[in-house]
Write an enzyme that holds these catalytic residues in place. Structure first.
Site, mmCIF file in Angstrom:
data_model
loop_
_atom_site.group_PDB
_atom_site.id
_atom_site.type_symbol
_atom_site.label_atom_id
_atom_site.label_comp_id
_atom_site.label_asym_id
_atom_site.label_seq_id
_atom_site.Cartn_x
_atom_site.Cartn_y
_atom_site.Cartn_z
ATOM 1 N N GLU A 16 -16.510 3.796 -4.722
ATOM 2 C CA GLU A 16 -15.779 2.703 -5.373
ATOM 3 C C GLU A 16 -14.274 2.962 -5.384
ATOM 4 O O GLU A 16 -13.485 2.023 -5.312
ATOM 5 C CB GLU A 16 -16.299 2.475 -6.799
ATOM 6 N N SER A 17 -13.876 4.224 -5.466
ATOM 7 C CA SER A 17 -12.441 4.544 -5.457
ATOM 8 C C SER A 17 -11.871 4.441 -4.050
ATOM 9 O O SER A 17 -10.702 4.120 -3.869
ATOM 10 C CB SER A 17 -12.192 5.948 -6.002
ATOM 11 N N ASN B 237 0.519 5.788 -0.375
ATOM 12 C CA ASN B 237 -0.247 6.962 -0.770
ATOM 13 C C ASN B 237 0.599 8.191 -0.509
ATOM 14 O O ASN B 237 1.323 8.266 0.484
ATOM 15 C CB ASN B 237 -1.635 6.941 -0.089
ATOM 16 N N ALA C 289 -18.766 11.422 -2.095
ATOM 17 C CA ALA C 289 -17.435 10.890 -2.403
ATOM 18 C C ALA C 289 -17.603 9.712 -3.354
ATOM 19 O O ALA C 289 -18.672 9.092 -3.388
ATOM 20 C CB ALA C 289 -16.750 10.424 -1.127
ATOM 21 N N ARG C 290 -16.543 9.393 -4.123
ATOM 22 C CA ARG C 290 -16.649 8.246 -5.034
ATOM 23 C C ARG C 290 -16.268 6.983 -4.253
ATOM 24 O O ARG C 290 -15.091 6.621 -4.156
ATOM 25 C CB ARG C 290 -15.747 8.438 -6.247
ATOM 26 N N HIS D 252 0.866 -1.182 0.000
ATOM 27 C CA HIS D 252 0.000 0.000 0.000
ATOM 28 C C HIS D 252 0.896 1.223 0.000
ATOM 29 O O HIS D 252 1.929 1.238 0.652
ATOM 30 C CB HIS D 252 -0.880 0.021 1.261
ATOM 31 N N ARG E 64 0.369 12.560 -0.913
ATOM 32 C CA ARG E 64 -0.630 13.607 -1.119
ATOM 33 C C ARG E 64 -0.080 14.990 -0.783
ATOM 34 O O ARG E 64 0.837 15.120 0.042
ATOM 35 C CB ARG E 64 -1.883 13.321 -0.297
#
Lengths: 396, 396
Positions: free
Chosen positions: B358-359, B203, B355-356, B201, B205
């Site tokens: 699925e993402s 991320n 919010a999306r 994982h 930002r």
């Protein structure tokens, strides 16, 4: 050790037969005693003590219990057999007895759908802060992927987060004080193997909290709800009607009010879906009298088996294909989302230090699935279910 | 519509070959244009516009981009191709470009392990409140059960809950005010099929928030961490060393500090376990200068592929048995628990209206498992992993 168990089981069966006890209860009694012996064997420090004295005192009790329902109990009650024997007057004990009876009866009902040796595993546990529980779990069965029925009888001081949550619901409690509490409840989730058999969840609980002035606030809460994978209107009607009957016997306003409460509670806002097709749900019930509330909760508890077991009976041999299983797995993913993200009980449990995590998370399915951007085909049976989850329906 | 795509793809391939472009980038360019056409086809209102003008302007851009990395982009950047072309000076755009490049490169790297037609599905989405994203997901592959790489470039006003969370981290923000924000980030989870290949994982930002006085606060955050199912010390050392090198090039204190932060963050308190064997994690990075921070984040982003892909290469053909898969599934259950119960990003996303989803939830595994009271055998490879999850270790 197991050889000893078998020998004990065989001797007890012989004694039971000799005493002309009815076969069902006596064999359950034997199991109950054996459960105590097994539990004892896992604690090496107390092995000797349990292996002799307690085992035989358990045996003695098993033969002196006078209420036949008690024969179905899965382990020694947390408050002890003596306290629950006969007709206890204290509400805490009455509620514990109700939970013990329902746990035992439901275990027996569900075991009927398993062949061979598959039985509920029984774990009786205690909690350092006070109280304990009895968790019964049947896993990887022929008919049930995972079924868990947990009783907990716990007491101590309420954690500040719990006080804050109760205050937000309007309870007259003082912030920042040590508030002694006592909670008795049963909770259960049954995840069947066959996708045509729905999942059931229920939980019934009684709560007492002492205010700093010494006044005791008490209330009941709970509910029963159904999560089908494929919609069967007849089943939905049967389930809701059974709950409605239990409600109507006490107050005609209960069913519509608690049905709506259930739809609102078992909601997955981020999916814009309900978890299932609902049932009833209520909390903070304390009127008209404590006695009335208990009678109502007793009716609800009594309606669990007739609301659900006929549906298992009807569908557990239905044929199904891989696509049905895949959809079932996807819905179990949603079930997991609800339980881990929104369910008040689970959240509360996960954030309680020294909570028995295995009993809290036994509600999670054995297996679950998440597919990116899964959308069932319009008009398919999967889509039909989804429509009902998106817009709850009146079933009666 | 698909026949048209195929015809366009064939013609473009011919043009590319005629132009003697190197095969890799040119085929990616063709895919990128096709992705734009596919995305367009899902929007019926704009079908004509996209079907003609935008498709060909995309085509034109694809052939005029001068940076080779841009050729790997999976869709049109949210801020547009023009804004990101060349060397943009604005930090928002530089960060977006970094995310686009990494997404494209990692997709290509992972697709190497899939045979046949298995490719990342690309969804470019927009957000009503401002901005949008690009989600790339490969599901049910030969080597990857589920791999998701998501970019989001979003702006609007911070929800009050986010302001409260940031204030609690020491940000000088006023409560109860509308605070405009701009956030660019990439997040990724790769769940492989083979239990000998770990899950990764990461991320990274970049965040900007305008204070009510108009002052812009900005910072970077992110990290990379590994979740193996079976412990391989050599792999753990390789992974941590690669991250350490990326850190050391900027500040020798970063790796030890961010390694510890990672161990503390990816914690499942109710299980008394870490999610995996860690990596690095940091937030609110704004010193010594914004430029330094960006360079550090760029190094971190560059270390993702060399830290992980060699581990996939090494193990994706390893033999494994059913018991290894079962353990992998159980660990995926724990991964799900962490993501749904504790992960700040997931929680924030689930509670953000519109919010999306699925993402956000593409980080969940395709399949997971929960067994009641599962405890690996003492001294087994499963137990060996558990010991490390219970007591984090220094790998270098």
């Amino acid at each position: 050790m197991w050889k000893t168990f078998s020998a004990v089981r065989a001797s007890l069966s012989t004694i039971c037969r000799a005493l002309h006890s009815p076969l069902g209860p006596s064999s359950v009694r034997v199991n109950w005693v054996l459960t105590a012996v097994r539990a004892a064997s896992s604690s090496s420090r107390r092995r000797l003590l349990w292996g002799s004295g307690v085992c035989f005192s358990g045996l003695a009790v098993a033969f002196t219990l006078d209420k036949p329902t008690s024969c179905t109990w899965k382990a020694e009650p947390i408050s002890g057999v003596k306290a629950l024997r006969g007709a206890p007057s204290e509400m805490r004990l009455r509620m514990e007895k109700l939970c013990m009876d329902l746990q035992g009866q439901l275990c027996a009902e569900l075991e009927r759908f398993e062949s061979g040796d598959k039985k509920f595993r029984v774990d009786r546990w205690t909690r350092e802060e006070g109280g304990g529980g009895i968790s019964c779990v049947l896993q990887d069965g022929e008919s049930f992927e995972k079924a868990g029925i947990n009783i907990s009888v716990v007491h101590g001081n309420l954690p500040p987060a719990a006080v804050a949550q109760m205050r937000s619901r309007g309870k007259a409690m003082q912030e920042g004080k040590q508030l002694p509490f006592y909670a008795v409840g049963i909770s259960c989730v049954v995840h069947p193997v066959n996708p045509m058999v729905p999942t059931i969840h229920f939980n019934y609980r009684y709560f007492e909290v002492s205010d700093s002035s010494g006044k005791i606030l008490s209330w009941f809460g709970g509910g029963t709800d159904l999560t089908p994978y494929y919609l069967n209107e007849e089943d939905a009607k049967h389930f809701h009607s059974t709950l409605k009957q239990a409600c109507d016997a006490h107050d005609k306003t209960y069913y519509p009010k608690y049905k709506k409460w259930c739809d609102n509670y078992f909601n997955i806002p981020h999916r814009k879906e309900r978890r299932g097709i609902g049932g009833i749900f209520f909390d903070d019930l304390e009127t008209p009298t404590k006695e009335d509330c208990f009678k109502f909760v007793s009716s609800c508890a009594s309606s669990v088996i007739p609301s659900y077991v006929p549906l298992v009976e009807k569908h557990y041999r239905d044929s199904f294909k891989e696509n049905h299983m895949r959809w079932q797995q996807l819905r179990r993913g949603r079930y997991t989302e609800f339980n881990l993200v929104y369910d008040r009980g689970t959240k509360f449990g996960l954030h309680t230090p020294a909570a028995r995590i295995e009993s809290i998370l036994m509600s999670l399915p054995l297996t679950a699935r998440w597919e990116y951007m899964h959308e069932p085909e319009k008009g398919s049976p999967e889509d039909e279910l989804l429509q009902v989850l998106r817009t709850p329906k009146d079933w009666i």
